[in-house]
Design an enzyme around this catalytic site. Structure first.
Site, PDB file in Angstrom:
ATOM      1  N   GLU A 247      -6.232  28.893 -25.762  1.00 48.61           N
ATOM      2  CA  GLU A 247      -5.801  27.701 -25.023  1.00 48.61           C
ATOM      3  C   GLU A 247      -4.503  27.101 -25.558  1.00 48.61           C
ATOM      4  OE1 GLU A 247      -9.163  25.069 -24.606  1.00 48.61           O
ATOM      5  OE2 GLU A 247     -10.254  26.530 -23.383  1.00 48.61           O
ATOM      6  N   GLU A 497     -13.762  32.340 -20.995  1.00 49.46           N
ATOM      7  CA  GLU A 497     -14.606  31.151 -21.163  1.00 49.46           C
ATOM      8  C   GLU A 497     -14.966  30.582 -19.811  1.00 49.46           C
ATOM      9  OE1 GLU A 497     -13.626  27.950 -23.795  1.00 49.46           O
ATOM     10  OE2 GLU A 497     -12.804  29.286 -25.331  1.00 49.46           O
TER      11      GLU A 497
END
Length: 722
Positions: A247, A497
């Site tokens: 991320e 995810e």
């Protein structure tokens, strides 16, 4: 399992028999975000700032417990693990000081995973940079290297950290994510990506802070990879590859005006300073800061709050002793002063902004608005990371994670495309995650809003469960298509995810055992994954999960399994019971006892099992055209286009068929051609078929796990065992 895996020219994973592999698994584990010794969950303040003297040996869980946990995960039908580790775990003691005991313990753990027949890829996890800025990832010394003082973050709100929150149990939900828009993260990520351009005075040991941080991060992972391959005899046939930084966040880069909220700041919860207010707070100013909450159409202001009334500074004092870590800071870089004041962004004498657009353009004039910062700074980092990993293992896969929910850079045009790449985006149903509530009645097309698809967010609303499910599917399709446009057709897309919160509705399910909302939410997400034909790894497995503290990290509770659910569902002594006693046909009335943990390998303690423990194609003789599972009727359908050349080898397609939905092998199978057989011990249906278009339908004779509270066997079971 035959581990040799290739990627074909159309972006399909292929096994040694040239069958198409569908990867479906889990992140292992949330526990790995936190040290094992001393144990420091995010709600504990003891030893928190002793960040140099920690150990992650024993993560994701003790090695002697691995067999039970891995067998449980395997019984769910998963075939891939995203293995979570952190930079802090590797290099917590100081720059260049690697924890070889942790590396060796990881190698031992990877051997266990290999023995269970999983594929694995390695995730260098981070959230909001570090535990010391409210998340996980980087070692504590990196904050000191940037001139910040983590001990002053609480007073200045340079980061809002649960470990230092007065009452950790009352820590506002999802506040940890707002740290991306507070001083510590804004500063560190800017220095990490672009310190040479925007903070040229920040030189340490003769390197700009950008090179210093990036080189240590990449070198730590490179060293880790070298040890794994050299000491562990674990080749790429088992370890599919290595993922880039989790991320990635932009910091200040591309900010048009530091005095207002940037257009890309979508999450506002609790106090929400503008970037310039965050800078002022970090320099000891007392300010009245807006407070936000999150509602139907996003964040809304609910009031104000005075922050930093005692005038603390988030920067290291002028007399800080830099010898602690042995580095030498350039005399141009003055401790005790904001680095952005030192670079002319604002005037600390008048507290006035001098260059509100300082971060909008790079020195060569490149405009960094939108996501274009990733075209330059992220791509530069990606190339260095890829070169480092490939120098250790030339043929390993490179899993590339670009900024979350952003259109990826065009890797083809930028010359950053590498052979054997995999695109690994993330997606969460934001409203459900933030509000911790699943609504069957409305949701929002978040990706559509981010892409400017609607004149007003009102038009992005979706009403009714069917519309919501289709909207989730279409959002995932959009992310997949954008990946194809950025990487090309030869790069697979794996959603690394996706998940749901289990503590919905003020933890109601933990009291009455009714997980129907969680089942609906997760089934909607998996319907979307199936509809988009995406490989995926769920977030998350957490052996440490509890009903009180969730995954032990910032109030999150996303684990598919919980020890609390095991204990909560025991009734009497010696804690044995019949699984699904209200309808024993669902599991065949298996008997389990917690006194023998080797038995506890499937659904005991798992949550929303009806949704995630479902049929899916493991390997197919040809490319799946579509597949999906009707949870209400226990019906799995799949259409594939089988290649004649592969079909002629007389190898079968294999489908995971879980006992949970098909107990005792009670199922009906309809196929367009060929024959099938059921391997019940391994929960696999093998299907030998012809080439060309082929279809299969698998139906549970006793019906499905219906998602209705009044007739949900899972909630009936929980109620009986509570």
């Amino acid at each position: 399992m035959a581990y040799k895996v290739e990627i074909d020219s159309f972006g399909n994973f292929r096994d040694s028999e040239q069958r198409v592999i569908t990867l479906r698994g889990i992140n292992l584990a949330a526990d790995s975000k936190l040290p094992a010794n001393p144990p420091t969950p995010s709600h504990v303040s003891d030893h928190f700032f002793d960040g140099d003297n920690v150990s992650f040996v024993g993560r994701p869980f003790p090695l002697d417990e691995a067999d039970v946990h891995l067998a449980r995960i395997k019984s769910w039908g998963f075939n891939v693990i995203r293995y979570v580790y952190t930079w802090e775990a590797l290099e917590h003691a100081g720059p260049g000081k690697y924890d070889h005991e942790f590396i060796q313990s990881t190698i031992a753990f990877l051997r266990k995973i290999r023995a269970c027949g999983f594929y694995v890829f390695m995730d260098p996890h981070q959230d909001v940079w570090s535990r010391f800025s409210g998340g996980t990832g980087a070692p504590m010394w990196t904050l000191y290297a940037t001139g910040l003082n983590p001990r002053a973050f609480a007073e200045t709100e340079a980061a809002v950290v649960q470990n230092t929150w007065p009452d950790p149990a009352s820590f506002p939900r999802m506040t940890w994510a707002t740290n991306y828009d507070r001083l510590a993260c804004l500063t560190i990520f800017t220095l990490f990506w672009a310190g040479k351009d925007f903070a040229p005075k920040c030189v340490i040991d003769g390197q700009n802070i950008q090179d210093y941080l990036q080189s240590h991060f990449i070198n730590a992972i490179k060293h880790f990879a070298q040890q794994v391959y050299e000491d562990g005899d674990l080749g790429e046939d088992f370890i599919l590859g290595w993922e880039s930084i989790n991320e990635p966040f932009r910091g200040f880069l591309g900010n048009r005006n530091l005095t207002v909220y940037p257009e890309y700041q979508k999450l506002q919860s609790y106090t929400s300073p503008t970037p310039f207010q965050a800078i002022l707070l970090g320099s000891g100013r007392t300010l009245d800061i807006a407070v936000y909450d999150f509602g139907l159409l996003g964040a809304y202001k609910v009031g104000t709050q005075v922050v930093n009334p005692d005038g603390y500074s988030a920067w290291l004092p002028e007399d800080y002793d830099d010898s602690r870590y042995g580095w030498k800071r350039s005399p141009e870089w003055k401790l005790g002063e904001c680095v952005w004041a030192q670079h002319g962004v604002w005037d600390p004498e008048t507290d006035s902004i001098l260059r509100p657009d300082y971060f909008l353009d790079s020195p060569d004039g490149t405009r960094l608005d939108g996501e274009s910062w990733a075209d330059t700074y992220f791509i530069d980092h990606w190339n260095m990371f890829a070169d480092a990993i490939r120098s250790v293992r030339p043929e390993t896969m490179l899993f590339c994670q670009t900024p979350v929910l952003a259109v990826p850079p065009n890797f083809v045009e930028l010359g950053a495309l590498r052979p054997r790449m995999v695109f690994t985006p993330h997606f969460y149903d934001g409203l459900t995650l933030i509000r911790k509530h699943w609504s069957r009645f409305w949701n929002v097309d978040v990706v559509g809003v981010l892409r400017g698809k609607y004149w007003s967010p009102v038009f992005a609303l979706r009403f009714g469960e069917t519309s919501i499910r289709n909207c989730l599917r279409d959002q995932l399709k959009t992310l997949k298509v954008e990946g194809l446009e950025s990487f090309g057709v030869g790069v697979p897309c794996l959603m690394s995810e996706i998940g749901i919160p289990y503590d919905m509705n003020d933890k109601k399910a933990f009291v009455d055992g009714d997980y129907s909302a969680q089942i609906r939410a997760l089934d909607a997400n998996i319907f979307a994954l199936e509809g988009a034909k995406l490989h995926h790894t769920y977030w998350v497995y957490a052996s440490c999960n509890s009903h009180k503290w969730g995954d032990n990290w910032n109030g999150e509770d996303l684990s598919l399994w919980s020890p609390s659910d095991v204990k909560h569902r025991m009734n009497g002594s010696p804690y044995s019971y019949s699984l699904m006693p209200s309808d024993s046909s669902l599991i065949g009335a298996k008997q389990y006892s917690l006194s023998d943990e080797s038995q506890i390998t499937d659904t005991i303690g798992s949550r929303a099992t009806e949704a995630f423990c479902r049929p899916f194609p493991l390997v197919t003789v040809g490319v799946p055209q579509e597949y999906g599972f009707d949870i209400n009727n226990a019906v799995f359908t799949m259409e594939i286009y089988a290649e004649e050349e592969v079909a002629s080898k007389l190898v079968p397609s294999e489908i995971h068929v879980p006992d949970f939905h098909y107990p005792n092998g009670d199922l009906q199978v309809e196929v367009s051609s060929g024959r099938w057989e059921l391997d019940r011990p391994n929960q696999i249906l093998r299907w030998w078929h012809d080439g060309g278009k082929q279809t299969i339908q698998i139906t549970g004779i006793r019906g499905g796990q219906r998602m209705k509270k009044e007739s949900n066997p899972y909630s009936d079971f929980c109620a009986v065992c509570s």
